[in-house]
Scaffold this motif. Sequence first.
Motif, short mmCIF file in Angstrom:
data_model
loop_
_atom_site.label_atom_id
_atom_site.label_comp_id
_atom_site.label_asym_id
_atom_site.label_seq_id
_atom_site.Cartn_x
_atom_site.Cartn_y
_atom_site.Cartn_z
N ILE A 283 1.22 -1.51 0.35
CA ILE A 283 -0.32 -0.10 -0.06
C ILE A 283 1.25 1.30 -0.33
O ILE A 283 1.41 1.12 0.64
CB ILE A 283 -1.08 0.45 1.34
CG1 ILE A 283 -1.89 0.66 1.02
CG2 ILE A 283 -0.10 -0.18 2.26
CD1 ILE A 283 -2.93 1.32 1.59
N SER A 284 0.33 2.56 -0.58
CA SER A 284 1.40 3.68 -1.13
C SER A 284 1.29 4.33 0.56
O SER A 284 0.17 4.25 1.56
CB SER A 284 0.54 4.14 -1.65
OG SER A 284 0.42 5.99 -1.28
N ASP A 285 2.04 4.70 1.30
CA ASP A 285 1.92 5.43 1.97
C ASP A 285 1.29 6.77 2.12
O ASP A 285 1.21 7.36 3.23
CB ASP A 285 3.30 6.31 2.31
CG ASP A 285 4.26 6.79 1.54
OD1 ASP A 285 3.44 7.46 0.36
OD2 ASP A 285 5.37 7.56 1.79
N GLN B 80 5.66 7.90 -4.98
CA GLN B 80 6.60 8.83 -5.51
C GLN B 80 7.37 7.76 -5.85
O GLN B 80 7.85 7.71 -7.19
CB GLN B 80 7.56 10.19 -5.01
CG GLN B 80 6.82 11.38 -3.96
CD GLN B 80 5.52 11.83 -5.89
OE1 GLN B 80 6.01 11.61 -6.84
NE2 GLN B 80 4.22 11.93 -4.99
N ASP B 81 8.74 6.95 -5.17
CA ASP B 81 9.63 6.65 -5.36
C ASP B 81 8.93 5.17 -5.41
O ASP B 81 10.08 4.18 -5.73
CB ASP B 81 10.84 6.76 -4.72
CG ASP B 81 10.41 6.32 -3.53
OD1 ASP B 81 9.55 5.85 -2.80
OD2 ASP B 81 11.59 7.03 -2.23
N VAL C 266 10.37 -4.05 -2.54
CA VAL C 266 9.95 -4.72 -1.77
C VAL C 266 9.82 -6.23 -2.65
O VAL C 266 8.96 -5.67 -3.67
CB VAL C 266 8.50 -4.83 -1.20
CG1 VAL C 266 8.34 -5.71 -0.58
CG2 VAL C 266 8.87 -3.56 0.21
N LEU C 267 10.49 -6.87 -2.23
CA LEU C 267 10.41 -8.00 -3.07
C LEU C 267 9.62 -9.39 -2.69
O LEU C 267 9.04 -10.03 -3.31
CB LEU C 267 11.78 -9.40 -2.54
CG LEU C 267 13.38 -7.73 -3.20
CD1 LEU C 267 14.08 -8.66 -3.09
CD2 LEU C 267 12.81 -8.47 -5.17
N GLY C 268 8.64 -9.26 -1.07
CA GLY C 268 8.31 -10.21 -0.93
C GLY C 268 8.26 -9.55 0.67
O GLY C 268 8.64 -9.00 1.69
#
Length: 139
Positions: free
Chosen positions: A14-16, A41-42, A120-122
């Motif tokens: 989820i986005s901050d 953004q990033d 985030v990979l997992g």
Amino acid sequence: MQVKDIMTPNPVCISDGASLKDAHLLMQSRGVRHLPVVGEQDGHYKGILTHKKMISTVVSLLNKYGQGALERKERQYLVRELMDTDAQRLSDDEPLAVVVDYFIENKLGCLPVLDKEQRVLGIVTSSDFVKLCKTLLSK
């Protein structure tokens, strides 16, 4: 064994900048209890929002403002205000023997798995360890 052997790859994030209501609906619809939080953004990892933190905030809002105002209040709180930014982070090549000790000592439910660029990979959850135990016990 390493983290990559048991992690859930590409977890729901989820986005901050999302609201508590967004997080609540996302957890509910996707059946997850942990949401890695990424920058709007990033796309880099910023923290983690747990079901426990989300529920405690919702209950607190409910008690303070009542059912009628709950949805409006949930939309006012942003994930960035509620997320845990101090959580330990893992790489996918971390040995499971080290990770399991960290879970036990800190009573954690999950840890995010990140690459070198903080993407985030997992995610590894306590459920992943229970599934591993089941697999090992059935051999």
